[in-house]
Design a protein around this motif. Structure first.
Motif, short mmCIF file in Angstrom:
data_model
loop_
_atom_site.label_atom_id
_atom_site.label_comp_id
_atom_site.label_asym_id
_atom_site.label_seq_id
_atom_site.Cartn_x
_atom_site.Cartn_y
_atom_site.Cartn_z
N VAL A 179 2.68 7.13 11.51
CA VAL A 179 1.43 6.92 11.77
C VAL A 179 0.93 5.83 12.00
N ARG A 180 1.07 5.19 10.49
CA ARG A 180 0.74 3.39 10.16
C ARG A 180 1.51 2.44 11.74
N THR A 230 3.71 8.91 6.99
CA THR A 230 3.24 8.15 6.99
C THR A 230 3.95 7.22 7.20
N MET A 253 0.03 3.02 14.89
CA MET A 253 -1.68 2.69 15.19
C MET A 253 -1.84 0.91 14.63
N VAL A 295 1.12 17.44 2.56
CA VAL A 295 2.05 17.83 3.14
C VAL A 295 1.94 19.23 3.57
N MET A 306 9.64 21.20 -1.33
CA MET A 306 9.32 19.71 -1.20
C MET A 306 9.58 18.43 -1.46
N LEU A 319 -5.99 9.00 6.49
CA LEU A 319 -4.67 7.70 6.56
C LEU A 319 -5.39 6.50 7.55
N VAL A 320 -5.42 6.48 8.71
CA VAL A 320 -5.79 5.74 9.61
C VAL A 320 -7.49 5.21 9.25
N SER A 366 0.23 5.61 -1.12
CA SER A 366 -0.05 6.38 -0.64
C SER A 366 0.52 7.60 0.26
N VAL A 367 2.11 6.96 -0.05
CA VAL A 367 3.07 8.15 0.08
C VAL A 367 2.97 9.14 -0.73
N GLU A 383 -7.63 2.22 6.73
CA GLU A 383 -6.91 2.10 6.74
C GLU A 383 -7.90 1.01 7.83
N ALA A 411 -3.21 12.14 9.00
CA ALA A 411 -2.83 10.80 9.54
C ALA A 411 -3.63 10.47 9.90
N ARG A 423 4.52 -4.70 8.15
CA ARG A 423 5.65 -5.09 6.81
C ARG A 423 5.87 -6.10 6.72
N VAL A 460 0.91 -1.40 0.09
CA VAL A 460 -0.28 0.13 0.27
C VAL A 460 0.64 1.30 -0.17
N ILE A 461 2.22 1.49 0.61
CA ILE A 461 2.65 2.35 1.28
C ILE A 461 3.35 2.89 -0.61
N ILE A 510 0.09 11.48 -0.20
CA ILE A 510 -0.21 12.62 0.40
C ILE A 510 1.06 14.03 0.17
N ILE A 511 1.89 13.27 -0.53
CA ILE A 511 3.04 14.31 -0.20
C ILE A 511 2.60 15.78 -1.21
N PHE A 514 5.36 22.06 -8.23
CA PHE A 514 4.75 22.32 -6.96
C PHE A 514 4.46 23.63 -6.40
N GLU A 530 6.91 -0.34 6.22
CA GLU A 530 6.83 -0.18 7.59
C GLU A 530 6.99 -1.07 8.30
#
Lengths: 143, 252
Positions: B216-217, B213, B220, A87, B204, A125-126, A79-80, A129, A122, B32, A75-76, A83-84, B133, B29
């Protein structure tokens, strides 16, 4: 708006390159980033920035999970890049600038806002998930 | 006979640790990494294994009498391609598509692999991202080229300084300082107009998005130690960037 969508697509895909994402995943990375930025810009016009970031990251999380299933990749990766764009770099920058100019009250306000937006990212994303895990449990129960 | 079994177990542990090490070094993460190691162990005949993964080290043990093994992780980069590759090796191993020795060979290959994209290409990507950006943050097209130059310079500086000194935060601080300096320079000689927008756009590529990310993961999923330390790393990076830019403002 069209320029915004195109640039967000390119920027997110370019971030995929910086993070060494697999080559075949780059268009999807760009797509996730474009969707997230599009939703953010649309929502930000009438709602607060925090809410817009929350909704946009939730969509990022959901699309990333779908893509991860489809392409059998973690997934990462998706998703990374998504979200950039969200930020709060601009806000953090403004806060820093005011701190340097000894305008601490304005700086603290900006810093607090940047902090809340980070929190919204945050939580978005949670939520995605957690929903994914709930759906999975439901699917295994139904089987 | 007993010795043979022991040898096999050690080999399995070695494969699990190799997979975990590659993933952790490439920016996966924590959950994983643990999940992959447990899956590989289960596929190779150790149904119950325990792993404890932090950003700086992995402890792995089987449920038997074998001693636990520890691997120290000193270097961390971002290479999501490797994460995906190790993931597919573990998937194939669980499905029984490849054997243990094939898996080990594949993992060794992945470990020795260079980055997916050459450095110059990453720098080009960073400069394109910075330009984009700038447009996303409502900057004008006339600042596109200066933002591209500053953004490419920023990433190049981070990579260069990180090779020069091992301290990551110093590398980020100096890169941000250079970005600010050049943004000011470009506006001074009137190639650029809005110094704020140029700086925001070109900083950026340095933003710790992956760390945020992951932090946070991890938090959680209950990996409190990893989550907090990654959060601290992200905060320090953001702080280094902010200080680098602030220094430019103080000087000019």
């Amino acid at each position: 708006m069209i320029a915004q969508l195109i640039t967000s697509f390119i920027a997110s895909a370019a971030f995929g390159v910086i993070f060494n994402a697999p080559r075949r995943a780059l268009p999807q990375c760009g797509f996730v980033g474009m969707v997230s930025w599009g939703i953010y810009v649309l929502m930000n016009a009438s709602y607060s920035t925090v809410l817009a970031s929350l909704v946009a990251t939730f969509i990022v999380g959901a699309t990333s999970i779908v893509f991860a299933r489809l392409y059998k990749t973690p997934v990462i990766i998706f998703s990374v890049s998504g979200i950039i764009p969200l930020v709060p770099g601009g806000l953090a920058y403004d806060a820093m600038r005011h701190f340097v100019q000894n305008d601490n009250i304005a700086a603290l306000q900006l810093a607090a806002q940047a902090f809340f937006i980070s929190g919204a990212i945050a939580i978005g994303l949670v939520i995605a998930e957690v929903l994914n895990q709930m759906l999975r449990k439901l699917a295994t129960k139904l089987q | 006979m007993e010795e043979k079994i022991d040898h096999l177990t050690y080999e399995i542990i070695e494969i699990c640790l190799l997979a975990g090490k590659i993933m952790l070094q490439s920016g996966a993460e924590t959950s994983r990494v643990e999940d992959t190691m447990t899956r590989i162990a289960a596929a190779l005949g150790i149904p119950r294994s325990h792993s404890y993964v932090t950003p700086t080290g992995i402890i792995f043990s089987t449920d038997g009498a074998e001693p636990a093994k520890l691997i120290r992780i000193t270097e961390r980069t971002t290479d999501l391609h490797k994460v995906a590759e190790v993931n597919s090796v573990s998937r194939n191993l669980s499905n029984g598509d490849i054997t243990m020795s094939e898996a080990r060979l594949l993992l060794r290959e992945i470990e020795a692999h260079p980055h997916t994209y050459p450095i110059w290409f990453q720098i080009v990507a960073a400069s394109i991202a910075s330009g984009c950006f700038l447009i996303m943050f409502q900057g004008g097209w006339f600042d596109f080229i200066p933002a591209m130059l500053c953004g490419g310079l920023g990433l190049a500086a981070v990579i260069f300084f990180q090779r020069l000194v091992a301290v990551k935060f110093f590398a980020e601080f100096s890169a941000a300082f250079l970005v600010g300096l050049f943004a000011f320079f470009f506006t001074e000689i009137s190639i650029g107009y809005q110094v704020d927008k140029i700086i925001i756009g070109s900083v950026m590529p340095l933003v710790p998005g992956l760390l945020i990310t992951n932090a946070v993961r991890d938090l959680m999923s209950g990996h409190l130690v990893s989550g907090l330390s990654k959060g601290a790393e992200a905060f320090l990076t953001a702080f280094a960037i902010g200080t680098g830019i602030a220094l430019v403002f103080i000087l000019f």
